[in-house]
Scaffold this motif. Structure first.
Motif, PDB file in Angstrom:
ATOM      1  N   SER A  31      -7.105 -24.488  37.922  1.00 14.17           N
ATOM      2  CA  SER A  31      -7.951 -25.474  37.256  1.00 14.17           C
ATOM      3  C   SER A  31      -9.324 -24.913  36.911  1.00 14.17           C
ATOM      4  O   SER A  31      -9.945 -25.314  35.938  1.00 14.17           O
ATOM      5  CB  SER A  31      -8.115 -26.714  38.128  1.00 14.17           C
ATOM      6  OG  SER A  31      -8.713 -26.376  39.369  1.00 14.17           O
ATOM      7  N   LYS A  32      -9.812 -23.975  37.735  1.00 13.88           N
ATOM      8  CA  LYS A  32     -11.138 -23.412  37.488  1.00 13.88           C
ATOM      9  C   LYS A  32     -11.157 -21.957  37.910  1.00 13.88           C
ATOM     10  O   LYS A  32     -10.634 -21.592  38.962  1.00 13.88           O
ATOM     11  CB  LYS A  32     -12.201 -24.198  38.253  1.00 13.88           C
ATOM     12  CG  LYS A  32     -13.622 -23.686  38.037  1.00 13.88           C
ATOM     13  CD  LYS A  32     -14.646 -24.537  38.775  1.00 13.88           C
ATOM     14  CE  LYS A  32     -14.545 -24.363  40.270  1.00 13.88           C
ATOM     15  NZ  LYS A  32     -15.646 -25.078  40.972  1.00 13.88           N
ATOM     16  N   THR A  33     -11.741 -21.093  37.076  1.00 18.08           N
ATOM     17  CA  THR A  33     -11.858 -19.680  37.390  1.00 18.08           C
ATOM     18  C   THR A  33     -13.299 -19.250  37.198  1.00 18.08           C
ATOM     19  O   THR A  33     -13.846 -19.377  36.094  1.00 18.08           O
ATOM     20  CB  THR A  33     -10.951 -18.823  36.479  1.00 18.08           C
ATOM     21  OG1 THR A  33      -9.599 -19.195  36.676  1.00 18.08           O
ATOM     22  CG2 THR A  33     -11.114 -17.348  36.791  1.00 18.08           C
ATOM     23  N   THR A  34     -13.923 -18.766  38.250  1.00 14.31           N
ATOM     24  CA  THR A  34     -15.271 -18.215  38.123  1.00 14.31           C
ATOM     25  C   THR A  34     -15.261 -16.699  38.273  1.00 14.31           C
ATOM     26  O   THR A  34     -16.238 -16.040  37.939  1.00 14.31           O
ATOM     27  CB  THR A  34     -16.209 -18.820  39.170  1.00 14.31           C
ATOM     28  OG1 THR A  34     -15.653 -18.617  40.478  1.00 14.31           O
ATOM     29  CG2 THR A  34     -16.405 -20.313  38.922  1.00 14.31           C
ATOM     30  N   ASN A  35     -14.166 -16.154  38.766  1.00 15.98           N
ATOM     31  CA  ASN A  35     -13.998 -14.701  38.874  1.00 15.98           C
ATOM     32  C   ASN A  35     -12.674 -14.345  38.205  1.00 15.98           C
ATOM     33  O   ASN A  35     -11.611 -14.459  38.806  1.00 15.98           O
ATOM     34  CB  ASN A  35     -14.007 -14.260  40.338  1.00 15.98           C
ATOM     35  CG  ASN A  35     -13.882 -12.752  40.488  1.00 15.98           C
ATOM     36  OD1 ASN A  35     -13.810 -12.021  39.500  1.00 15.98           O
ATOM     37  ND2 ASN A  35     -13.831 -12.282  41.729  1.00 15.98           N
ATOM     38  N   LEU A  36     -12.728 -13.925  36.943  1.00 18.67           N
ATOM     39  CA  LEU A  36     -11.506 -13.734  36.165  1.00 18.67           C
ATOM     40  C   LEU A  36     -10.600 -12.663  36.750  1.00 18.67           C
ATOM     41  O   LEU A  36      -9.375 -12.766  36.689  1.00 18.67           O
ATOM     42  CB  LEU A  36     -11.853 -13.397  34.713  1.00 18.67           C
ATOM     43  CG  LEU A  36     -12.092 -14.603  33.790  1.00 18.67           C
ATOM     44  CD1 LEU A  36     -13.312 -15.398  34.206  1.00 18.67           C
ATOM     45  CD2 LEU A  36     -12.211 -14.154  32.345  1.00 18.67           C
ATOM     46  N   SER A  37     -11.173 -11.618  37.332  1.00 21.42           N
ATOM     47  CA  SER A  37     -10.360 -10.535  37.867  1.00 21.42           C
ATOM     48  C   SER A  37      -9.520 -10.983  39.053  1.00 21.42           C
ATOM     49  O   SER A  37      -8.518 -10.345  39.386  1.00 21.42           O
ATOM     50  CB  SER A  37     -11.249  -9.358  38.273  1.00 21.42           C
ATOM     51  OG  SER A  37     -12.161  -9.746  39.292  1.00 21.42           O
ATOM     52  N   ALA A  38      -9.885 -12.120  39.688  1.00 19.04           N
ATOM     53  CA  ALA A  38      -9.135 -12.624  40.838  1.00 19.04           C
ATOM     54  C   ALA A  38      -8.062 -13.628  40.428  1.00 19.04           C
ATOM     55  O   ALA A  38      -7.276 -14.071  41.257  1.00 19.04           O
ATOM     56  CB  ALA A  38     -10.090 -13.259  41.843  1.00 19.04           C
TER      57      ALA A  38
END
Length: 498
Positions: free
Chosen positions: A311-318
């Motif tokens: 639903s939410k991504t603040t660290n795209l690499s993770a």
């Protein structure tokens, strides 16, 4: 002494007289005559000197020849291309040969760009007064080095010289070869597959292209390549998300869908804001008329037809549903069939560039700062966008559904303007390649619902708070949905063909 004995040149020129054709006057007072005036294209080329000479080169030394001017003029709308090769039937080599037939100055590599000639007994050419050097192809190789070109009628001068570096043991004497210059009038493209750049697109070229015709074109603003295609609605669409980073200095009218340069001082527009890069920002950006945009980096959804998401991504690499394709090649293809939940957009270190996430733009950024003045009525259309010249943001909204270049018209032409699970698979497949890339939230929420829904801005306002978009998910589509202007969505551009 190193010299070029002579420099023959090939000249492609058509010098034909004007032709005036008149019809026959009818014997009435209301008769008309059809007049056609044809003026053929011309091409001229001249050299300021027929010789290039390096005189006084000493052992261990480096020296350039005299610099000649190559003057090319044409009235051809498509412009010209000036190229060069080395050698002929007598000198069947890229090297400058001693008159004894033994010693030589060897050519540096074709396509190289050397700031200086550093290897003994080598030579190269320069078109920038010796700032850098490269090598010429052999005349019989089937290729040539382009020295200059124009995109329209022109009368231009190209500077040309050669340079050489001698070793301490090089045989003294005269070294010779021949350099050939060729000027060719370009042919105007007749369809999108003959284009090279996004900005070359015209309504006539799109109209002349066949449905399904597709090619990668270069955006001259930053050199990035985008897939485009002639689709069933009769228009040419980007089939890849826009990835343009907006500089703080703004954009130019010469290569962008704007009538005047968009700069911090342009009146009637909100000032540009430099694109933020990396993970989505953590600060709130809830102003309706801000010009924020976000470049998350080089990512694709691993399985766009699986509808897997966080639903939410603040660290795209993770994010396990996103694949970082930085450093990957873009020569993988998912194919032209309908995707399924196991279809992947990459293989090894190669990915399908149709599915690159691209950048995310607030409405006022997508409309090049003009969206702030498009607020007075539902269906009001912004006359500008960040699309390349010749392209526009699509139309959306109930008042625009029947118009060419609208999201509704596009989806309806494929029979998928209503939402269903089957239709959703077609959205993310060829030939549309829509990406459910989610959105960048306005209040520290990062990248929202990538893999769950897709959002594409139009150029149409709903009111001062909302603007129209294309919105779709795994079983839903609304090509005329409106939403808050401060959300950052993806952008696809359309070039009219009807």
């Amino acid at each position: 002494m190193i010299k070029v004995k002579h420099i023959p040149f090939a000249l492609a020129a058509v010098l034909l007289g004007a032709i005036l054709t008149t019809g026959v006057w009818a014997a009435t007072e209301t008769a008309e005559t059809e007049v056609q005036f044809t003026f053929n294209s011309t091409l001229t080329m001249s050299l300021s000197s027929a010789d290039l000479l390096i005189d006084g080169l000493v052992p261990g030394g480096v020296k350039n020849s005299n610099e000649i001017d190559i003057q090319v003029g044409t009235n051809n709308l498509a412009g010209y291309s000036l190229s060069a090769t080395v050698g002929n039937a007598t000198y069947n080599t890229r090297d400058f040969m001693h008159t004894n037939g033994m010693a030589a100055f060897n050519s540096i590599d074709v396509g190289s760009s050397l700031a200086a000639l550093s290897t003994n007994n080598t030579w190269g050419y320069s078109t920038n007064s010796g700032t850098s050097f490269s090598g010429l192809p052999l005349y019989s190789s089937g290729s040539a080095a382009e020295l200059n070109s124009s995109k329209g009628a022109a009368n231009e001068t190209t500077k040309f010289l050669i340079g050489a570096k001698a070793g301490t043991g090089q045989t003294s004497g005269e070294y010779n070869n021949v350099i050939n210059f060729t000027a060719v009038a370009k042919v105007l493209p007749t369809s999108l597959s003959e284009l090279t750049e996004m900005q070359e697109m015209t309504p006539e070229l799109c109209a002349a292209s066949l449905e399904g015709e597709t090619k990668q074109l270069i955006d001259t603003r930053d050199g990035k390549k985008y897939w485009v295609a002639k689709l069933r609605d009769g228009n040419c669409w980007m089939t890849q998300n826009l990835d343009l980073d907006i500089p703080a200095s703004g954009l130019l009218a010469a290569n962008t869908d704007i009538t005047e340069d968009w700069t911090p001082s342009t009146s009637g527009r909100t000032a540009p804001t430099a694109t933020a890069t990396g993970n989505p920002p953590t600060g709130g950006n809830s102003g309706y008329n801000m010009t924020m945009s976000y470049d998350p980096g080089d990512y694709v959804l691993k399985n766009p037809a699986s509808w897997k998401y966080t639903s939410k991504t603040t660290n795209l690499s993770a994010n396990t549903y996103l694949q970082n394709v930085s450093g990957f090649t873009g020569d993988y293809s998912v194919g032209t069939g309908t995707l399924n939940s196991s279809s992947t957009t990459y293989s090894g270190t190669s990915y399908d560039t149709h599915y690159h996430l691209g950048n995310y733009y607030q409405f006022n950024a997508a409309t090049a700062g003009k969206g702030a003045s498009v607020t007075s009525s539902q269906g009001e259309v912004a006359d500008s966008s960040i699309c390349p010249k010749g392209w526009k943001l699509p139309l959306s909204g109930s008042n625009s559904n029947a118009k060419a270049g609208s999201f509704y018209n596009l989806l309806n032409s494929y029979g998928i303007a209503s939402g269903s699970s089957a239709n959703s698979l077609k959205y993310v497949s060829a030939p549309l390649y829509l990406v459910p890339g989610g959105s960048v939230g306005y209040n520290s929420n990062g990248l929202y619902f990538a893999g769950y829904n897709g959002n594409y801005w139009s150029r149409v306002s709903y009111n001062s708070s909302y603007a129209y978009r294309l919105h779709f998910s795994s079983s839903y589509v609304n090509p005329s949905n409106y939403y808050y202007r401060y959300y950052a969505f993806s952008v696809r551009c359309v070039a009219p063909g009807v």
